[in-house]
Design a protein around this motif. Structure first.
Motif, short mmCIF file in Angstrom:
data_model
loop_
_atom_site.label_atom_id
_atom_site.label_comp_id
_atom_site.label_asym_id
_atom_site.label_seq_id
_atom_site.Cartn_x
_atom_site.Cartn_y
_atom_site.Cartn_z
N SER A 194 1.08 -1.68 -12.61
CA SER A 194 0.95 -3.08 -12.22
C SER A 194 1.19 -3.24 -10.71
CB SER A 194 1.94 -3.94 -13.00
OG SER A 194 1.89 -5.27 -12.55
N ILE A 195 0.14 -3.51 -9.98
CA ILE A 195 0.28 -3.79 -8.53
C ILE A 195 0.94 -5.14 -8.33
CG2 ILE A 195 -0.99 -4.17 -6.38
CD1 ILE A 195 -3.08 -2.21 -7.33
N GLU A 196 0.61 -6.10 -9.18
CA GLU A 196 1.20 -7.43 -9.08
C GLU A 196 2.71 -7.39 -9.28
OE1 GLU A 196 0.34 -11.88 -10.93
OE2 GLU A 196 -0.21 -10.10 -12.08
N GLY A 197 3.15 -6.57 -10.25
CA GLY A 197 4.59 -6.44 -10.50
C GLY A 197 5.32 -5.80 -9.33
N VAL B 27 0.85 -1.20 0.00
CA VAL B 27 0.00 0.00 0.00
C VAL B 27 0.87 1.24 0.00
CG1 VAL B 27 -1.62 1.35 1.39
CG2 VAL B 27 -2.00 -1.09 1.06
N ARG B 28 1.95 1.22 0.76
CA ARG B 28 2.84 2.38 0.82
C ARG B 28 3.50 2.64 -0.54
NH1 ARG B 28 5.03 1.04 5.06
NH2 ARG B 28 6.81 -0.13 4.25
N ILE B 29 3.84 1.57 -1.27
CA ILE B 29 4.45 1.73 -2.60
C ILE B 29 3.44 2.31 -3.58
CG2 ILE B 29 5.40 0.47 -4.58
CD1 ILE B 29 6.64 -1.49 -2.58
N VAL B 30 2.21 1.81 -3.53
CA VAL B 30 1.16 2.30 -4.44
C VAL B 30 0.90 3.78 -4.17
CG1 VAL B 30 -1.28 2.09 -5.08
CG2 VAL B 30 0.11 0.04 -4.73
N ARG B 31 0.81 4.19 -2.95
CA ARG B 31 0.57 5.59 -2.61
C ARG B 31 1.71 6.48 -3.08
NH1 ARG B 31 -1.59 4.76 3.61
NH2 ARG B 31 -3.71 4.08 3.10
N ASP B 32 2.91 5.99 -2.91
CA ASP B 32 4.06 6.80 -3.29
C ASP B 32 4.11 7.06 -4.80
OD1 ASP B 32 4.84 6.92 -0.67
OD2 ASP B 32 6.34 5.32 -0.82
N GLU B 33 3.59 6.10 -5.59
CA GLU B 33 3.75 6.21 -7.04
C GLU B 33 2.54 6.82 -7.75
OE1 GLU B 33 5.43 3.00 -9.20
OE2 GLU B 33 6.63 2.28 -7.52
N ILE B 34 1.31 6.49 -7.35
CA ILE B 34 0.15 6.94 -8.16
C ILE B 34 -0.86 7.73 -7.35
CG2 ILE B 34 0.40 5.00 -9.76
CD1 ILE B 34 -1.95 3.66 -8.33
N LEU B 35 -0.51 8.16 -6.15
CA LEU B 35 -1.46 8.93 -5.36
C LEU B 35 -1.76 10.25 -6.06
CD1 LEU B 35 -3.02 8.95 -2.64
CD2 LEU B 35 -1.11 10.27 -1.69
N GLY B 36 -3.10 10.56 -6.25
CA GLY B 36 -3.52 11.80 -6.89
C GLY B 36 -3.67 11.72 -8.40
#
Length: 636
Positions: A428-431, A371-380
């Motif tokens: 890609s969340i899986e990647g 979750v922290r990685i996803v937020r850092d990259e595509i938040l907003g």
């Protein structure tokens, strides 16, 4: 002599002797009886020696005395002399202990300190006699010695430090009581040493022993016994470790303060009994201050204690080795098990004293890190298409909607594999999950079995290294949390039951010495508080007696007079009150016989008078011959 001290002139047989005035010596006599320090008192030598040097220091003189060779302490003594006091010795003079170094009267307390109580008595008698003789008054020594014996007591000492005795510091006690108390303390110390040596037989020091001021007392790796052991008991030490015969470590506690700091609030692993076999605290009972006081009174004692905080911190730790029953050897809890509350109950029920757990075990939450990685990259960023949950089919985010923090977490938890963005790219969340596991998990050792969430199949067993393939399987199975440790992980021994040995300090004997009191203080220092209170300081004496719970045995004359009892002297003693002299029986017998004869005579007389009354005429006349009375007879 005491009465004549208060008179202006000296009398002999009631006749005034002209030219004699005893009042000239009164101040000096009073000074001696009250044992006051005289003005400009002489400086006395403490030792036998030779005056080595006399020098001037500022406006004062300094006298150096070197002790003779037979003196134990060879330290050169130095004495400062005020400028207005004359020195009576010169360099090279030999002096003895108690000799004057300067002119002036001697302070009796200096004689007591240097030469002892006998010399004080002799000095006081001689000085008091010299005052009387200088005025022509001759008094026998025994009168003065009676008073001096009360001023400088041979049978009493002043307690300087009460130590651990039942005496009071500053108290004046009989030498017999003083020695009896010290003898009791020495006997208790002897028993304490014997018990402690038996308890410590075969134990080895594993830490240096330091006192409270960080001074080294005994070095480590030495067997306890003899002088080392007595040295440890004679000073207050910090807690230290010893190794028992079975190789376990026990902490030695010295003194009450350390005992209280180490044990308060902990739980007793096994019951503690006192010397009489009475249970002080049951197994599992919490140790409070009342129990600590009882343990402190028990003397040397071996304790097994369980600390609450240690057991609380065990929850969540992972075993590095199997836990076996100490009696049967059966495996109670296998290695690599995460300890829970029911495991702790099992450890306590089987009295497990030590376990081994993995050190530096890392709790790795996979979903939270993703979750922290996803937020850092595509938040907003905006989503190009609607994204639905692959599990429930529900809409997670609409096309054109920006990704918030809550949406990012929901995308991960719902198992969404990729997200279309408005810039034409796919995230890609899986990647990202595979990259995360390869970086943080691959190559590490599973501290606990990693189990598939769907069917309970074990993906990686505890203790196995997680390779890249296993990491991918973890990613596919959507595992949320794993426990990791390094391949060369360290084990940590956790002692569940702490062993303590309590050693009480050796008790301190009382210290004291002879003392000289003024005649006033000597009168207040008598055994009878009634006698003392009737003399001076009544309120103080009675209050002190009440606090100490004193009992007046009414032995002396004064206290019996005060309360109106028979004075215990001569026939006043109870055992003499029932005695009778042999002459008393003889006189008593004679007295009884005369009294009986007198009683018989009067009885006969009374009988005669009755007969006369019966034979009387009607006219009151008496028949002749019945009761003849001569004119000279007297009936009184």
């Amino acid at each position: 002599p005491g009465t004549q001290l208060t008179m202006r002139t000296f009398h002999t047989g009631g006749v005034r002797i002209a030219g004699e005035d005893i009042t000239q010596g009164l101040p000096r006599v009073e000074q001696l009886f009250e044992v006051r320090k005289p003005k400009k008192a002489a400086v006395l030598s403490d030792v036998d020696g030779v005056v080595e040097k006399i020098e001037i220091v500022g406006n004062r003189k300094k006298i150096y005395v070197r002790p003779l060779e037979d003196e134990e302490d060879q330290t050169v003594r130095s004495y400062l002399v005020p400028h207005d006091v004359r020195v009576c010795v010169t360099e090279g003079d030999k002096v003895k202990a108690g000799d004057r170094l300067t002119f002036g009267p001697i302070n009796p307390r200096d004689i007591l300190r240097i030469k002892g109580i006998r010399e004080v008595q002799r000095y006081l008698v001689e000085e008091i006699q010299s005052v009387y003789l200088s005025q022509g008054v001759s008094i026998n020594d025994k009168h003065i010695e009676v008073i001096v014996r009360q001023v400088a007591r041979l049978n009493k000492v002043k307690v300087e430090d009460a130590g651990d005795t039942e005496l009071l510091s500053g108290e004046l006690v009989h030498i017999e009581d003083f020695e009896r108390e010290n003898k009791r303390i020495r006997e208790e110390n002897r028993l304490l040493l014997e018990e402690a040596e038996q308890l410590f037989e075969g134990l080895t020091l594993r830490e240096d022993v330091f006192d409270l001021s960080d001074e080294l007392v005994v070095r480590r790796d030495q067997e306890l016994g003899g002088e080392r052991f007595e040295k440890i008991l004679s000073v207050e030490c910090k807690p230290f470790l010893v190794e028992t015969k079975d190789g376990t470590l026990a902490k030695v506690i010295r003194g009450y303060r350390s005992l209280r700091a180490e044990l308060k609030g902990k739980v007793c692993f096994e019951e503690i009994k006192d010397r009489e076999g009475k249970v002080v605290v049951k197994a599992g009972g919490e140790i409070n201050e009342a129990i600590i006081d009882k343990i402190a009174e028990m003397g040397p004692v071996f304790l097994k204690i369980r600390e609450k905080e240690i057991w609380k911190r065990l929850c969540g730790t992972i075993l590095a080795e199997d836990v076996r029953d100490p009696k049967s050897g059966e495996v109670l809890i296998p290695a690599d098990t995460k300890l829970e509350d029911h495991h702790l109950d099992l450890l306590q029920d089987h009295e497990i004293e030590k376990i081994s757990v993995w050190k530096n075990v890392r709790f790795f939450p996979i979903k939270d890190n993703l979750v922290r990685i996803v937020r850092d990259e595509i938040l907003g960023q905006e989503v190009a298409q609607d994204v639905v949950s692959p599990r429930t089919g529900e809409l997670i985010v609409q096309a054109g909607q920006t990704i918030s923090r809550s949406i990012a977490r929901r995308l991960v938890t719902e198992g969404v594999k990729e997200i279309p963005l408005v810039d034409g790219k796919f995230f890609s969340i899986e990647g990202r999950l595979s990259e995360l596991l390869e970086k943080e998990v691959a190559g590490k050792v599973a501290a606990q079995d990693i189990v598939m969430g769907t069917n309970g199949e074990v993906l990686v067993k505890a203790g196995q290294v997680i390779d890249r393939e296993a990491a991918l399987r973890i990613a596919e199975d959507n595992v949320e949390v794993i426990f990791l440790r390094e391949a060369e992980g360290e084990k940590e021994a956790r002692v569940l039951i702490q062993e303590f040995i309590y050693l009480p300090s050796l008790k301190q004997v009382a210290t004291g010495g002879p003392v000289v009191l003024g005649i006033t203080k000597a009168s207040l220092a008598v055994e009878s508080f009634l006698s003392a209170a009737s003399f001076q300081q009544t309120t103080h004496v009675l209050a002190d007696s009440a606090i100490k719970g004193k009992v007046d045995e009414l032995v002396g004359l004064k206290e019996n007079v005060i309360i109106g009892k028979i004075v215990p002297a001569g026939t006043g003693f109870e055992k003499y009150r029932k005695l009778r002299l042999s002459t008393e029986d003889v006189s008593r017998g004679q007295s009884t016989s005369s009294e009986m004869q007198e009683f018989i005579d009067w009885k006969e007389l009374m009988g005669a008078e009755e007969r006369v009354a019966e034979e009387m005429d009607e006219d009151g006349s008496v028949e002749e011959g019945i009761f003849d009375v001569d004119e000279g007879d007297d009936f009184e």
